[in-house]
Enzyme design. Sequence first.
Site: not given
Ligand SMILES: O=P(O)(O)OC[C@H]1O[C@](O)(COP(=O)(O)O)[C@@H](O)[C@@H]1O
Ligand SMILES: [Mg+2]
Length: 529
Positions: A301, A346
Amino acid sequence: MMSSIITLHGLPASNRYCDAFSHSNPRFMTMAVPSRIAGVFPKVKSQSSNSKSTAAIDFSDPDWKTKFNDEFEDRFRLPHVTDIFPDAASIPSTFCHNVRTPRASDFPGNYPLDEDWHGYINENDRVLLKTIYYSSPTSAGAECIDPGCNWVEQWVHRAGPRGKIYFKPEEVKAAIVTCGGLCPGLNDVIRQIVITLEIYGVTKIVGIPFGYRGFSDPELTEVPLSRRVVQNIHLSGGSLLGVSRGGPGVSEIVDSLEEKGINMLFVLGGNGTHAGANAIHNECRKRRLKVSIIGVPKTIDNDILLMDKTFGFDTAVEEAQRAINSAYIEAHSAYHGIGIVKLMGRDSGFIAMHASLASGQIDICLIPEVPFNLHGPRGVLSYLKFLIEIKGSAVVCVAEGAGQNLLKKTNATDASGNTTFRDIGVYIQQETKKYFKEIGVHSDVKYIDPTYMIRACRANASDGIFCTVLGQNAVHGAFAGYSGITVGACNTHYAYFPIPEVISHPKLVDSNSRMWHRCLTATGQPDFI
Ligand SMILES: O=P(O)(O)OC[C@H]1O[C@](O)(COP(=O)(O)O)[C@@H](O)[C@@H]1O
Ligand SMILES: [Mg+2]
Ligand SMILES: Nc1ncnc2c1ncn2[C@@H]1O[C@H](COP(=O)(O)OP(=O)(O)O)[C@@H](O)[C@H]1O
């Protein structure tokens, strides 16, 4: 076949929808900050994003700048083993460059001794955090400390190998852990950490499987790592060690570190992981353990403060092009085709914004930081109708965290406590179909969700280099005796940051930033409020 009204992407100036919307065009007004964001991260236009609060500064004090600098210096001081062990002895670095001797022309008439030349970073080397001098608070994108927008230097510590190290390589047991979600480049960083540790002379190197969980789950055992093991891991995506969310508490993790005899821990992860790493660092200090905890920011992100970007982000933007291009071709080839692509993000819309900019095929980019209406005369749907009328097709790029206020709240969280979102892409797809049906206009809506395909990619060349530099610098930071720090790129140079400074909140796209304005210029979209 596509409509023949307009074949070029982009709208002729005379037809611009924003003529009708000009008073609400975000390029010419200050956007309202959504209350969801405003409540958590108050936005003060004339305040530097990296200054915690300038409210306490008395700008009538002639010494305010010196005081600000002192406070800044203090905040960005890197925690060091000597804070806890003042008598900790250093030894000359065991890390050496292959080419040690400089050209004679570098030192005219005076060859330095080989021992004097190792290409080390001086302890006091700094990297300038902000490089633009804004001559006015109204300059585009201006970040000012004081109302007059005076120039105030803000320095962070330069990353790299130091001449003196605080760990004897033969006494080191180093561990690497990868936490949170996947991100392109994790294997590249793991590989480079291992290789660099070996160059220092470390032989005990292990991987902790499946994130922080690997510290507590008795079923999971540490993975021995060496150059031989990691040699080719960067050729595939994912993480050799596996990842996870949630897991044990800090105390249990530090118990495990003690039990395993680990005194260097490299933690690859995002905001949550770094909060954990900082807590581990503090707990180690409390227990008076001579341990170095070093973070390497991993988040697709790109939402870590103060850094140019995080690894994997470039690859994600590049990979997103394939999805956007497919959506474009589908939309362009259908009668009244509408393509919708959802990308990760996110809290922050960096991937969506950059992927939209890169593609030149997006008509509407929707990100979490910029509120929008779907329905109503100024909403996304009536703009889509307008696009269909004038050019026959349209492509929307939406970040997963965008428009969550339009969806029913779930209150659900993942194992790490992150809010689980409803699918904004599916919602826009359904509402678009419904809307066109209701107004009696044909539409052909295609939705593409490439998120996990993007995340599982192997790092591209530029991320490969980036990961290599970050991995090496992480090891240099540990040997230099620092702990509770992380490494990142800052104005194309590499720097160490105390962890709390980069995770106080997720980095967001500033709706008044030049990049967002460039994105709006590129898409031609109006304000949807
Ligand atoms: O489905 P998962 O594994 O929870 O990951 C989804 C999430 O991971 C992300 O890529 C961000 O995750 P990180 O903060 O771990 O990098 C978000 O954009 C997304 O909401
Ligand atoms: Mg995170
Ligand atoms: N505030 C926190 N303090 C300590 N550990 C945390 C904190 N937030 C998250 N973690 C731990 O960090 C790991 C990764 O967090 P998560 O938010 O899922 O991913 P990311 O680090 O990529 O943002 C999880 O194991 C989680 O338990």
